[in-house]
Design a protein around this motif. Structure first.
Motif, short mmCIF file in Angstrom:
data_model
loop_
_atom_site.label_atom_id
_atom_site.label_comp_id
_atom_site.label_asym_id
_atom_site.label_seq_id
_atom_site.Cartn_x
_atom_site.Cartn_y
_atom_site.Cartn_z
N LEU A 195 0.82 -1.21 0.00
CA LEU A 195 0.00 0.00 0.00
C LEU A 195 0.86 1.27 0.00
O LEU A 195 0.53 2.25 -0.68
CB LEU A 195 -0.93 -0.01 1.22
N ARG A 196 1.94 1.24 0.76
CA ARG A 196 2.82 2.43 0.77
C ARG A 196 3.45 2.64 -0.60
O ARG A 196 3.58 3.78 -1.08
CB ARG A 196 3.90 2.25 1.84
N ALA A 197 3.87 1.54 -1.23
CA ALA A 197 4.45 1.68 -2.56
C ALA A 197 3.44 2.22 -3.57
O ALA A 197 3.75 3.09 -4.39
CB ALA A 197 4.99 0.32 -3.02
N ALA A 198 2.18 1.74 -3.46
CA ALA A 198 1.14 2.24 -4.37
C ALA A 198 0.84 3.71 -4.10
O ALA A 198 0.61 4.50 -5.03
CB ALA A 198 -0.12 1.40 -4.21
N GLU A 207 2.36 12.26 6.09
CA GLU A 207 1.19 11.90 6.90
C GLU A 207 0.00 11.48 6.03
O GLU A 207 -0.79 10.64 6.42
CB GLU A 207 0.81 13.09 7.78
N GLU A 208 -0.12 12.10 4.87
CA GLU A 208 -1.22 11.74 3.99
C GLU A 208 -1.12 10.28 3.54
O GLU A 208 -2.13 9.56 3.49
CB GLU A 208 -1.22 12.67 2.76
N LEU A 209 0.10 9.85 3.25
CA LEU A 209 0.31 8.47 2.84
C LEU A 209 -0.04 7.50 3.98
O LEU A 209 -0.74 6.51 3.77
CB LEU A 209 1.75 8.28 2.39
N GLU A 210 0.42 7.81 5.21
CA GLU A 210 0.13 6.93 6.34
C GLU A 210 -1.37 6.91 6.67
O GLU A 210 -1.91 5.89 7.06
CB GLU A 210 0.93 7.38 7.56
N ARG A 211 -2.01 8.09 6.51
CA ARG A 211 -3.45 8.13 6.78
C ARG A 211 -4.22 7.27 5.79
O ARG A 211 -5.16 6.54 6.16
CB ARG A 211 -3.93 9.58 6.70
N ARG A 212 -3.83 7.29 4.53
CA ARG A 212 -4.50 6.46 3.53
C ARG A 212 -4.26 4.97 3.79
O ARG A 212 -5.17 4.15 3.64
CB ARG A 212 -3.99 6.83 2.13
N VAL A 213 -3.05 4.63 4.19
CA VAL A 213 -2.76 3.22 4.49
C VAL A 213 -3.59 2.73 5.68
O VAL A 213 -4.14 1.62 5.67
CB VAL A 213 -1.25 3.04 4.76
N ALA A 214 -3.70 3.58 6.73
CA ALA A 214 -4.51 3.20 7.89
C ALA A 214 -5.98 3.04 7.53
O ALA A 214 -6.65 2.11 7.99
CB ALA A 214 -4.33 4.25 9.00
#
Length: 483
Positions: A195-198, A207-214
């Motif tokens: 998910l992080r790679a995508a 933070e936006e990336l981590e929020r989307r993964v969560a």
């Protein structure tokens, strides 16, 4: 002179009897010949009488003996039979391991013992003992049927003994559970990395990336546990927001570069019926319009589709989850009466399956059923014009015979399909323009106006002309097909 007397001849019968007696060896001179047969007959008769009497007596004696035997056999005491039945298993029992005779299981075999056993008063076991034995049997049966033990049993069980590692380094009995937990953790870690790679590929960082993964992980957890809701039409709002619309976003923004105009005509709340033109061989315009409305005003629009969409495998289920439903007046009125933003394409398959030579020429709008639904519910009608869908799959021919065989409304031939096979399914990157026109109010007409065919026809023609003129205007404003 007297004549000499001649001897008198014997009679023929006497001579015969004499000869017969002589031949048998019996002296014939002592008894007259006529009385001997009578004596023999009487003697034989007496002998036969004695023989018959003796035979009857012997028969009677046999019958009486047999009767006595049978009666004596019938009248034999039941204890003898019981002893015979009980003694039979004892005889057939193996000699090497005879059953141990205890006070409870000893079987009497002697007549005296059998008589005493029959006269003895039988005593039932106490009920408490019977219930305890039945409970023990039931508990054992349930324990055998359960594949997973209770938590209380696991907590009460003794501590597992650490097994020695095997030749391959794996543990003993506790290894499968540890391996399963480790496998789940490794799977989640791999999913998070994916998910992080995508997200980085999509341009997200920090933070936006981590929020989307969560959010994605939370969504997957709710899907696994079944913690999500569907409305009466099968609309899955969470699936649409987390999965469906994100998939459409790259196509909307980067492939077709859609520009939206007249957003101010869309209501922020309340019911409204969006009426748009339909084209493109494949109904991609509906997907882009759905994303445009949600991206501009944050509302979900409920699409009305043909029955072929919902009878198709996978596509029908996906359309239901994304908020689409059957294009019928009852469904449209039900959605509008609940303040839903609804979208309809009155051209239907006539607009999607028309040739490239007829591009941007609206087909007939049916019998105006959408107008009837809007008038009955008092919802405004919002004309919508879409430019760009006609060029994604330019249909240059229609194989009608093959379409009839496959059950399709048409079978398109495009410059790339079926010449390039699956690559021909990739839409051309045309430039899209979507414009919403001013709403046409119907609340002032009243619900009874829906039964006026002339009023319905006039409103239908007004909406169609508005869309057609807007299409011409947008075509003039677009610089080129692909830019």
């Amino acid at each position: 002179m007297s004549q000499p007397s001649t001897p008198r001849p014997r009679s023929t019968t006497a001579a015969k009897k004499t000869a017969a007696t002589t031949s048998s060896g019996t002296p014939s001179s002592s008894a007259p010949a006529g009385k001997k047969p009578t004596a023999k007959k009487s003697t034989a008769k007496k002998a036969s009488t004695r023989k018959t009497t003796t035979t009857k007596r012997s028969t009677t004696a046999k019958k009486s003996t047999a009767g006595k035997k049978s009666s004596s056999a019938k009248k034999a005491p039941s204890t003898t039979k019981a002893s015979t039945r009980t003694a039979t298993p004892a005889k057939k029992a193996p000699v090497t391991s005879p059953p141990a005779a205890t006070e409870e299981t000893a079987v009497p075999t002697q007549p005296a013992e059998l008589g005493a056993a029959s006269r003895a008063v039988r005593q039932r076991p106490p009920r408490s003992r019977v219930r305890a034995e039945a409970e023990a049997r039931r508990t054992d049966a349930e324990r055998r049927l359960r594949a997973v033990p209770d938590i209380a049993e696991v907590a009460d069980s003794p501590e597992p003994v650490a097994a020695e590692p095997g030749p391959g380094g794996a543990g003993g009995a506790s290894s499968p559970s540890l391996l399963s937990v480790t496998g789940v953790e490794q799977g989640v870690s791999a999913l998070v990395g994916l998910l992080r790679a995508a997200g980085r590929t999509a341009g997200l960082e920090g933070e936006e990336l981590e929020r989307r993964v969560a959010r994605t992980l939370a969504y997957l957890r709710r899907r696994v546990t079944g913690d999500y809701d569907l409305d009466a039409f099968g609309f899955d709002q969470e699936f649409t927001e987390e999965v469906w619309l994100p998939l459409l976003r790259p196509i909307y923004r980067h492939w077709f570069r859609v520009e939206v105009r007249g957003v101010e005509h869309l209501p922020a709340e309340g019911a409204a019926l969006v009426v748009a033109n339909h084209s493109g061989t494949v109904p991609v315009d509906g997907l882009m319009l759905q994303f445009a409305i949600h991206d501009e005003i944050g509302r979900h629009t409920r699409m009305l589709g043909a029955d072929l969409v919902f009878s198709s495998p996978f596509i029908g289920e996906l359309a239901r989850k994304a908020g689409s439903t059957l294009a019928a007046n009852p469904d449209a009125e039900r959605l509008l009466s609940t303040d839903q933003l609804t979208t309809v394409f009155p051209e239907g398959f006539k607009g999607v399956g028309k040739g490239f030579a007829e591009r941007y020429r609206l087909q007939r709008f049916g019998r105006g059923g959408f107008v009837t639904a809007a008038v009955r519910t008092g919802a405004p009608i919002i004309p919508c014009s879409i430019v760009g869908a006609e060029e994604i799959y330019p249909m240059i021919a229609n194989v009608k015979s093959l379409a009839r065989v496959l059950g399709f409304p048409y079978f398109p031939i495009t410059p790339l399909f079926p010449l390039l096979g699956p690559l021909g399914l990739v839409p051309l990157p045309s430039k899209w323009l979507i414009e919403f026109g001013p709403p046409i109010e119907t609340a002032s007409l009243g619900a009874s106006a829906a039964d006026d065919p002339m009023l319905v026809f006039d409103l239908t023609d007004q909406v169609r002309e508005t869309i057609q003129q807007t299409l011409y205007s947008l075509l003039l404003q677009r610089r080129s097909v692909f830019f």
